[in-house]
Design an enzyme around this catalytic site. Sequence first.
Site, PDB file in Angstrom:
ATOM      1  N   HIS A 176      29.963  31.148 -22.347  1.00  0.00           N
ATOM      2  CA  HIS A 176      30.186  31.027 -20.928  1.00  0.00           C
ATOM      3  C   HIS A 176      31.924  30.134 -20.207  1.00  0.00           C
ATOM      4  CE1 HIS A 176      25.683  30.717 -21.427  1.00  0.00           C
ATOM      5  NE2 HIS A 176      25.990  30.942 -19.983  1.00  0.00           N
ATOM      6  N   HIS A 210      30.924  34.316 -15.497  1.00  0.00           N
ATOM      7  CA  HIS A 210      29.973  33.363 -15.819  1.00  0.00           C
ATOM      8  C   HIS A 210      29.443  33.130 -17.779  1.00  0.00           C
ATOM      9  CE1 HIS A 210      25.785  30.924 -15.614  1.00  0.00           C
ATOM     10  NE2 HIS A 210      26.552  30.123 -15.041  1.00  0.00           N
ATOM     11  N   PHE A 262      -0.454  16.448 -16.873  1.00  0.00           N
ATOM     12  CA  PHE A 262       1.383  16.342 -16.167  1.00  0.00           C
ATOM     13  C   PHE A 262       1.984  16.134 -16.924  1.00  0.00           C
ATOM     14  CE2 PHE A 262      -2.185  13.658 -12.136  1.00  0.00           C
ATOM     15  CZ  PHE A 262      -1.767  15.107 -11.917  1.00  0.00           C
ATOM     16  N   HIS A 266      -7.335  18.421 -12.563  1.00  0.00           N
ATOM     17  CA  HIS A 266      -6.677  17.028 -13.204  1.00  0.00           C
ATOM     18  C   HIS A 266      -7.310  17.013 -15.179  1.00  0.00           C
ATOM     19  CE1 HIS A 266      -5.565  16.260  -9.951  1.00  0.00           C
ATOM     20  NE2 HIS A 266      -5.097  14.695 -10.023  1.00  0.00           N
ATOM     21  N   ARG A 270     -10.051   7.479 -20.108  1.00  0.00           N
ATOM     22  CA  ARG A 270     -10.707   7.566 -18.909  1.00  0.00           C
ATOM     23  C   ARG A 270     -11.695   5.850 -19.185  1.00  0.00           C
ATOM     24  NH1 ARG A 270     -13.626   7.897 -14.356  1.00  0.00           N
ATOM     25  NH2 ARG A 270     -13.089   6.565 -12.060  1.00  0.00           N
TER      26      ARG A 270
END
Length: 692
Positions: A43, A278, A465, A501, A548
């Site tokens: 680049h 680019h 997550f 979840h 948990r």
Amino acid sequence: MSFLSAATSSADTSPEASADAVQMANAIRALAMDAVQQANSGHPGAPMGMADISVALWHRHLKHNPADPQWFDRDRFVLSNGHGSMLVYALLHLTGYDLPLEELKNFRQLHSKTAGHPEVGITPGVETTTGPLGQGITNAVGMALAEKLLATEFNRDGHAIVDHFTYVFLGDGCLMEGISHEACALAAAWKLNKLVAVYDDNGISIDGKVTPWFVDDTPARFKAYGWNVIGPIDGHDVDVVDRAIADARRSADKPTLIVAKTQIGKGSPNRANTAKAHGEALGLEEVKLTREALGWPHEPFVVPRPVYGAWDARAKGRAAQAEWEGRFATYKAAYPELATEFARRMKGELPRNFAQVAVDAAVGAHAKAETVASRKASQLALEAFTAALPELLGGSADLTGSNLTNTKSTPPLRFDLAGNVQRDENGRIGRHINYGVREFGMAAVMNGIALHGGYIPYGGTFLTFSDYSRNAIRMAALMKRRVIHVFTHDSIGLGEDGPTHQSIEHAASLRLMPNLDVWRPCDTAETAVAWAVALQNESRPTALLLSRQNLPYAPKAGLEDISKGGYVLAEPAEVGLQRAQAVIIATGSEVQLALKAQELLAQDNIAVRVVSMPSTTTFDRQSVAYKQDVLPAGLPRIAVEMGVSDFWWKYGCAAVVGIDTYGESAPANVLFKHFGFTPENVADTVRAALSR
């Protein structure tokens, strides 16, 4: 336009000083287009467009010593738009780092120090591995935070031993990536006034002019965050950029964004201001035309001596480091204990008593044999480790009460209106960060903290997550940094929140990442050991997968083999039988199912060994003899884990009790029965395997 400035020394009266800023910038342009052309890959546009900005920063402001790239109080420089890697390679070469011209000629070739994107640990002077856009600016936020916290911890009146800036170059792509929003909002909240970002506003990306799809008012966006914004300015006027950086350095309570208007591929008659500049070589004819347009008559990879002399930063760097070392010597005489602690922290060494702290944590957990969720077991271990290790810097992505990453030793990190780090009633600075709902940002900020040095970062969110964080986790593994991810709610055991979840594929997916250690402990002792191993992992990150739901303590004869990642937890003799006929391998909460299945099978005179394997990644690194001792040849192996079954066939299993669908919304105990995670089903699976 002369390159001379108030920052230069009397040495600038030498013949080398005859080179001006334009020629210095053109040296970068020439080296960039030559290296990309020779590789026929790369680049060239960004280095050519940002060359003048680089003269202003690297020649007039950046504090660094090419002879010692790891000198602590250097300014940090991050090329967030890392595809323009020839920019930083040219700068490192020209200023005197151990990056000879042959390495530039070897750009993008096997085993060269000039990889396609900058890589920390490969190229001297490169501070972080960049290329995945947006992560460089986020790493820089972590670096600037580390600098600010260390300065608060260690500086004393008249003794500023921590005093450096973090500079970032970034482009449109970094700003389009959502992680830049997460990180830049945090930088303003943390009032990181020594963070200076220069935005290469050239309006071009791979697909062409960005105006149809990138219409953000970037200055307004950053002002809304709470940044100091300078510009737009002419990014090709070195003096204007110089003044902008000087203004940015005077900011007392805000990070600064300098918006610099530039031409991508500056100097190329036919490629400047086009997407063609680019991501591809200019072509031999265009390189020739560019040389003529720039007034650069030299052969490829040839830089005149006066230009080298103008760029050479070695003398200035030695003087800057020597001045700091003198100040540190004075500091050490006044505050010997602080100086010793500072040196230890910056070397990344754990305290001398760490081994005993780790043993005490594991033995204490074993003695108490508590029934708690492994997320709580993690917090119990952290109470011991954060008390013993002041460098542990924790946090959570808005789930502190669920991840349990806070301890008595880690008050929340807060800043006053003037931008100073606040202290609590005991005089302690905050060591637990509220990242907000910014999982990806948190992960990449932690990488920046680890890269800077002085702290060991850890941060928590739900395991599901980790998908948001994944690329930053991968970067930590690639960069070999000690970063610890606390992932709780690790399975269908979280219950009613349902399949959005409930992690299914996540453990297996993380285990596939090279150089990432993954631990899924079954009780308090395994969790304490997992933390101890993670803290000792100087060159790899760790993911802790935690439950948990409460987990009963698993009785064990000893603790010494837990750190090997897999070990014999229960032999048939413990349920009244002799030689094992099969082996059950289990992780995390499923270890209890294995132990209960062992008891059920014993009633039918079926003898099984139970192996707890909290870390497959660690177990896989053990000797062949040890692995064969734990998993003897000839015995059917049955794996039990609340996750995808495919992962476990690598261990030669005869059967796997897993889950290859998404979960359901229901209480955990209902889900366990629904999906077959019961002692009875595990026992039946063993029987079926033996019958074959």
